[in-house]
Design an enzyme around this catalytic site. Sequence first.
Site, PDB file in Angstrom:
ATOM      1  N   HIS A 174       0.827  -1.198   0.000  1.00 41.53           N
ATOM      2  CA  HIS A 174       0.000   0.000   0.000  1.00 41.53           C
ATOM      3  C   HIS A 174       0.865   1.254   0.000  1.00 41.53           C
ATOM      4  CE1 HIS A 174      -2.643   2.912   2.328  1.00 41.53           C
ATOM      5  NE2 HIS A 174      -3.385   2.618   1.284  1.00 41.53           N
ATOM      6  N   GLU A 212       1.340  -0.667  -5.124  1.00 42.33           N
ATOM      7  CA  GLU A 212       0.281   0.292  -5.438  1.00 42.33           C
ATOM      8  C   GLU A 212       0.817   1.656  -5.848  1.00 42.33           C
ATOM      9  OE1 GLU A 212      -1.940   2.184  -2.375  1.00 42.33           O
ATOM     10  OE2 GLU A 212      -3.781   2.188  -3.545  1.00 42.33           O
ATOM     11  N   ASP A 235      -0.993   5.494  -6.261  1.00 41.52           N
ATOM     12  CA  ASP A 235      -2.102   6.443  -6.335  1.00 41.52           C
ATOM     13  C   ASP A 235      -1.665   7.519  -7.328  1.00 41.52           C
ATOM     14  OD1 ASP A 235      -3.883   5.376  -4.307  1.00 41.52           O
ATOM     15  OD2 ASP A 235      -2.402   6.018  -2.830  1.00 41.52           O
ATOM     16  N   HIS A 260      -0.827  10.298  -3.038  1.00 43.22           N
ATOM     17  CA  HIS A 260      -2.100   9.805  -2.517  1.00 43.22           C
ATOM     18  C   HIS A 260      -3.182  10.874  -2.537  1.00 43.22           C
ATOM     19  CE1 HIS A 260      -5.148   9.074   0.590  1.00 43.22           C
ATOM     20  NE2 HIS A 260      -5.108   7.851   0.089  1.00 43.22           N
ATOM     21  N   GLU A 286      -4.196   3.522  -8.835  1.00 45.66           N
ATOM     22  CA  GLU A 286      -5.523   4.048  -8.486  1.00 45.66           C
ATOM     23  C   GLU A 286      -5.712   5.425  -9.107  1.00 45.66           C
ATOM     24  OE1 GLU A 286      -6.541   4.444  -4.290  1.00 45.66           O
ATOM     25  OE2 GLU A 286      -8.220   5.775  -4.827  1.00 45.66           O
TER      26      GLU A 286
HETATM   27  O1  G3P Z   1      -6.625   1.792  -2.945  1.00 44.45           O
HETATM   28  C1  G3P Z   1      -6.763   0.978  -1.850  1.00 44.45           C
HETATM   29  C2  G3P Z   1      -6.561   1.839  -0.694  1.00 44.45           C
HETATM   30  O2  G3P Z   1      -5.325   2.441  -0.908  1.00 44.45           O
HETATM   31  C3  G3P Z   1      -7.653   2.862  -0.651  1.00 44.45           C
HETATM   32  O3  G3P Z   1      -7.398   3.781   0.254  1.00 44.45           O
HETATM   33  O4  G3P Z   1      -7.079   6.124   0.643  1.00 44.45           O
HETATM   34  O5  G3P Z   1      -5.167   4.588   0.880  1.00 44.45           O
HETATM   35  O6  G3P Z   1      -6.019   5.172  -1.363  1.00 44.45           O
HETATM   36  P1  G3P Z   1      -6.364   4.968   0.078  1.00 44.45           P
HETATM   37 CA    CA Z   2      -5.013   3.769  -2.927  1.00 42.43          CA
END
Ligand code: G3P
Ligand code: CA
Length: 343
Positions: free
Chosen positions: A39, A66, A68, A81, A171
């Site tokens: 994450h 991941e 963002d 993020h 994302e």
């Molecule tokens: O994308 C999965 C998780 O990361 C969603 O929450 O706010 O950390 O992007 P966030």
């Molecule tokens: Ca995310």
Amino acid sequence: MALAAVAILPLAVTPNAVLASGPAAAATTAPTSALVIAHRGASGYVPEHTLAAKAMAHAMGADYIEQDVVLSRDGVPVILHDITLDATTNVADVFKGRARPDGLYYAIDFTLAELKQLEVLERGNKQGEQAFKGRFPRVGTGLTIPTLAEELAFIRGMNASTGRTAGIYPELKAPAFHRAEGQDLAAAVLKVLAEAGYGPDAPVYLQSFDFNEIVRLRKELGYTGKLVQLIGENSWNMAPGVDYDRLRTPDGLKEIAAVANGIGPTFTQVLTDQNKDGVAEVTSLVADAKALGLAVHPYTFRADRLPPFAASFDELVRLAVTTAGVDGIFTDQPDKALKALGR
Ligand code: G3P
Ligand code: CA
């Protein structure tokens, strides 16, 4: 989303159950193939979304890493993020006076060249204090914001040099906000993925909280890779007109399954402590989603932020994977998640 109170499980991976927390629960572990998704990188150890955090995640053996993604003023996808820069960079020092009337500095107001002048810091809260005590100190170390293209090249480089492929999990952050600013985030990201050689069969999950954008990706933009609908709480106001309470119902999940391959709920939508008695209850969400062929990848598993129903990180991971039967987890500590899963 129904809660089912059933018997205590010994070894089964059946959802819709109640499992006592504590040593008895930990004894139910079995090695599994559930995906460990880093994450924002190995963000429990190194400032989130830096290439250093991605290197650590890769070295730890994360299955997916991941990203963002938001856009710069000149339309370049960058890894951040938030749509704002305040919590994770020194923007207020470098570009004093460039905040909007709400007092925040928006990434989309800065060109890539300007964003590259910023140092990435460990995440802070509104008071500027470290958001997660005990993590990397909130000091500048020369880390910068990567572009999506740079990050994909970096991960592919590590895949080549280690002989182990880590997938990617981008994302789309606030696509409706970007559209209101005159920019098309989804189109920009798809272009970078294609240029980096990530085709439909590549290890990629593309995710968004915005169901309208997930539908658009599939139907209008012709994306044929794997799509994951993130599920939050309605109170978060993540995407205009998107009702997460409805999306979590069997009818809502059916709508998701028509266009996507999986869901990303909060782990508290899968495991709850509704009775506040320290006992985790498994909701029907995983079973409902799986009945429609949807993978379930909940977020965010943090060893330094445990829910009341888990006495340890190992227990939390095992409750989600072994008991609830999820297919993958987003975690800030990929090493600990892999260990909990016997990998
Ligand atoms: O994308 C999965 C998780 O990361 C969603 O929450 O706010 O950390 O992007 P966030
Ligand atoms: Ca995310």
